[in-house]
Design a protein around this motif. Structure first.
Motif, short mmCIF file in Angstrom:
data_model
loop_
_atom_site.label_atom_id
_atom_site.label_comp_id
_atom_site.label_asym_id
_atom_site.label_seq_id
_atom_site.Cartn_x
_atom_site.Cartn_y
_atom_site.Cartn_z
N GLY A 193 -7.68 8.96 5.99
CA GLY A 193 -8.36 8.47 7.18
C GLY A 193 -8.00 7.01 7.42
N TYR A 194 -8.92 6.29 8.03
CA TYR A 194 -8.70 4.87 8.30
C TYR A 194 -9.29 4.01 7.19
N HIS A 195 -8.59 2.92 6.86
CA HIS A 195 -9.10 1.90 5.93
C HIS A 195 -9.44 2.46 4.55
N ASN A 196 -8.72 3.47 4.10
CA ASN A 196 -9.05 4.03 2.79
C ASN A 196 -7.81 4.65 2.16
N LEU A 197 -7.77 4.62 0.84
CA LEU A 197 -6.69 5.24 0.07
C LEU A 197 -7.30 6.16 -0.98
N GLN A 231 -7.06 -0.69 -2.69
CA GLN A 231 -7.20 -1.39 -1.42
C GLN A 231 -7.95 -0.55 -0.39
N LEU A 232 -8.60 -1.26 0.52
CA LEU A 232 -9.13 -0.68 1.76
C LEU A 232 -8.35 -1.37 2.88
N PRO A 233 -7.21 -0.78 3.28
CA PRO A 233 -6.27 -1.49 4.16
C PRO A 233 -6.90 -1.96 5.47
N SER A 234 -6.72 -3.23 5.74
CA SER A 234 -7.17 -3.85 7.00
C SER A 234 -8.66 -3.68 7.25
N ALA A 235 -9.43 -3.52 6.19
CA ALA A 235 -10.86 -3.23 6.36
C ALA A 235 -11.72 -4.48 6.30
N GLY A 236 -11.11 -5.65 6.13
CA GLY A 236 -11.90 -6.86 5.92
C GLY A 236 -11.78 -7.90 7.01
N GLN A 237 -11.81 -7.49 8.28
CA GLN A 237 -11.74 -8.43 9.40
C GLN A 237 -10.50 -9.32 9.32
N GLY A 238 -9.36 -8.66 9.38
CA GLY A 238 -8.09 -9.39 9.36
C GLY A 238 -7.43 -9.44 8.01
N SER A 281 -7.13 -7.11 4.02
CA SER A 281 -7.45 -5.85 3.35
C SER A 281 -8.59 -6.06 2.38
N GLY A 282 -9.53 -5.10 2.39
CA GLY A 282 -10.59 -5.12 1.41
C GLY A 282 -10.17 -4.37 0.16
N GLY A 283 -11.12 -4.08 -0.70
CA GLY A 283 -10.78 -3.36 -1.91
C GLY A 283 -12.00 -3.07 -2.76
N GLU A 284 -11.80 -2.20 -3.74
CA GLU A 284 -12.88 -1.78 -4.62
C GLU A 284 -12.45 -1.94 -6.08
N ARG A 285 -12.40 -3.19 -6.50
CA ARG A 285 -11.94 -3.52 -7.85
C ARG A 285 -12.78 -2.85 -8.93
#
Length: 277
Positions: A174-178, A204-211, A213-217
């Motif tokens: 989907g979007y913003h997820n791997l 990573q959560l691609p492009s999910a952090g307002q410009g 990439s976010g992530g779930e360390r």
């Protein structure tokens, strides 16, 4: 299944005979002091735990979420830092290349050329990397089936260069997820090359952090253990002395202080898995 290629990278052999090998370092070369701090810790881990380590650092970041994102300190300056680390610590070094014309200059400073996931189908880039004679680490595209990486590897192999690694780094969900399908490790190994699991980019959560990439360390340990249990040959970690202040991939880089214990844990698990086979 084809017999897996074995080859040297600097002073190490890939895949290692009885242990995992590690690729680790900062996402991006932010400056000499930070890069040397990371390299010093990696060198100590290598000596104390007896594991093969390749230092990783991008000399620039061409793939950014935002036009305002930091891309590097300058190509030549960053590459010279990488070359200095290779000489000072007697450690193989890896960096990304994004276009065919970058290969010739980067190859003067490093031992491994890495093809970013988004570029794993770029024929001219793969051919140029193969022609360098250096080891080529191809990251599996987030849009690619594991078995289709055979065609990416073939583009390098057709140059006569069989020093290829393939890296799993997650698939778009989907979007913003791997997500990671761990069947991909054995599928890519069946192509005949060592396979690496990218433990940090897979979160990573691609492009999910307002410009950015976010992530779930927080999921790094269970996901990495799963990769080792699946029989991966090597592990890839981006590490930083202070991830929250990193100029790229701040949400997924592993704190440098945690790297020695992670290596120790994963080696123990690898030994257990090896004894089962």
């Amino acid at each position: 299944m084809q017999k897996k290629q074995t080859f040297s990278i600097g002073n190490i052999t890939v895949p290692a005979e009885k242990e995992l090998f590690f690729i680790a370092g900062p996402c991006l070369i932010e400056g000499r002091e930070m890069a040397f701090e990371v390299a010093s810790v990696l060198s100590n881990v290598r000596e104390e735990q007896g594991v093969p380590i390749i230092f990783k650092g991008s000399f620039r970041k061409a793939n950014r979420s935002s036009a305002s994102s930091f891309t590097g300190i300058g190509n030549r300056e960053a590459l010279e830092i990488l070359g200095e680390i290779r000489g000072r610590f007697d450690m193989p070094v890896l960096t990304d290349v994004h276009e065919a014309h970058e290969v010739e200059i980067a190859a003067q400073y490093v031992d491994v050329l890495q093809i970013p996931a988004f570029l794993c189908r770029q024929s001219d880039l793969l051919t140029a990397a193969g022609d360098s004679g250096l080891c080529v680490n191809i990251k599996k595209g987030q849009f690619m089936a594991p078995e289709d990486m055979a065609m990416a590897a073939e583009k390098v192999a057709l140059t006569g260069n069989m020093r290829v690694m393939l890296t799993e780094r997650g698939t778009m969900f989907g979007y913003h997820n791997l997500v990671v399908d761990f069947r991909g490790i054995s599928k890519m190994q069946s192509i005949g090359f060592p396979v690496v699991y990218d433990a940090t980019h897979s979160l990573q959560l691609p492009s999910a952090g307002q410009g950015v990439s976010g992530g779930e360390r927080e999921h790094l340990h269970p996901m990495t253990r799963a990769a080792v249990a699946a029989g991966v040959d090597g592990l890839f970690f981006e590490v930083h002395p202070d991830p929250e202040k990193a100029l790229s991939d701040a949400s997924t880089q592993l704190p440098l202080r945690d790297f020695p214990s992670v290596v120790r844990q994963m080696q123990k698990l690898h030994t257990c898995v090896s004894n089962l086979s």
